[in-house]
Design a protein around this motif. Sequence first.
Motif, short mmCIF file in Angstrom:
data_model
loop_
_atom_site.label_atom_id
_atom_site.label_comp_id
_atom_site.label_asym_id
_atom_site.label_seq_id
_atom_site.Cartn_x
_atom_site.Cartn_y
_atom_site.Cartn_z
N PRO A 267 -3.24 4.68 -6.46
CA PRO A 267 -3.10 5.91 -7.26
C PRO A 267 -2.66 7.09 -6.38
O PRO A 267 -3.12 7.24 -5.25
N GLY A 268 -1.75 7.88 -6.92
CA GLY A 268 -1.29 9.05 -6.17
C GLY A 268 -0.19 8.76 -5.18
O GLY A 268 0.18 9.63 -4.39
N THR A 269 0.35 7.52 -5.20
CA THR A 269 1.44 7.17 -4.29
C THR A 269 2.64 6.67 -5.09
O THR A 269 2.51 6.19 -6.22
N LEU A 270 3.81 6.77 -4.47
CA LEU A 270 5.06 6.28 -5.05
C LEU A 270 5.85 5.56 -3.97
O LEU A 270 5.68 5.82 -2.78
N VAL A 271 6.71 4.64 -4.40
CA VAL A 271 7.63 3.98 -3.49
C VAL A 271 9.02 4.53 -3.77
O VAL A 271 9.49 4.51 -4.91
N VAL B 44 5.39 7.42 -0.37
CA VAL B 44 5.20 8.87 -0.37
C VAL B 44 4.07 9.24 -1.32
O VAL B 44 3.68 8.46 -2.19
N ARG B 45 3.54 10.43 -1.14
CA ARG B 45 2.54 10.95 -2.07
C ARG B 45 3.23 11.36 -3.37
O ARG B 45 4.34 11.89 -3.35
N GLU B 46 2.55 11.15 -4.47
CA GLU B 46 3.07 11.64 -5.75
C GLU B 46 2.83 13.14 -5.82
O GLU B 46 1.70 13.61 -5.60
N VAL B 47 3.88 13.90 -6.08
CA VAL B 47 3.75 15.35 -6.14
C VAL B 47 4.37 15.87 -7.43
O VAL B 47 5.18 15.19 -8.07
#
Length: 254
Positions: free
Chosen positions: A21-25, A81-84
Motif C-alpha cells: 500500500p502506498g507504492t507504485l511501479v 515509487v511512493r504514491e503521491v
Amino acid sequence: MARRRQLYEGKAKVIFEGPEPGTLVCYFKDDATAFNNQKKGTITGKGVLNNRISEFLMLRLQDLGIPTHFLRRLNMREQLVREVEIIPVEVIVRNVAAGSMAKRLGIPEGTPLPRSIVEYCYKSDELGDPLISEEHITAFGWASPQDIDDFLAMSLRVNDFLSGIFLGIGIKLVDFKLEFGRIYDENGDVRIVLADELSPDNMRLWDVNTGEKMDKDRFRRDMGNVEEAYREVARRLGVLPEGANVEAIDGESN
C-alpha cells in the motif's frame, strides 16, 4: 517481479499498482512525444536510459535531504515509487534562454539569463500547459502559499545541485521541468516531495565545449542521433558502462 494491475498510461511511462500500500511501479517506455503530444515517435532504449539516469539523480538529491517519491529501481525499465497526489503545476527552472522562453520574449537562444528564472505552468496537455502565476496557483486551490514556498526552495536547490554535477561532466544545464506531489502520513500531516523523473526528457542539456544538444530537443527538431545523445549523458554520469549495449541489457527487465 510479477506484473500488477495497470493504473495509468502516460506519454513516457506506465504506472502499475505497487507490491505494498502506498507504492507504485513506474515503467519507462521508449515512446517519445513533443509539442503536447502532437509529435510522436520512438527513441530506442530511452526507457532504460531514463530509468537509470533518474535513479542516479534522485538518489543524490535524497542524499542532500531533498525528499522524492523514488524508493528503488526494480529492473532496467521499472522503479518503485511512493504514491503521491500530484500537484497540477509544472515548475520550470531556466538558466539560459531557450525553447518557449526564447520565442516568447524574443531573446536569442543561448543567451545566459541574469539569474535563474522560475516559471510555472498548469499541467494540462489539452490546454498546452499554459503559463500561470502564483496568483493562479493559490486562487484555484492547486497549492497553498506554503506549498509554493516549499517547491520553489526545492527547485532552486535542485538547480544548484544539477548545474554542478552536469558541469563536472562537461554539460550545461540550460533548463528543466519538475513536478511535485503530496504525501499524507498516518497523522494527517502533508509533505511535499519531488516526483516524476529527472532525465533528458525534461531537461535541456548542452555540451559545454560544442554547444551540441544532448536532450529531447534532438527529437523535437528532427536533429537525429537522439539515442546517441541520451546514451552519452548516461555514459558521462557513469550509469552506463563504456561500450554497453542498451538493447542487450534491456533483457534484464523481462
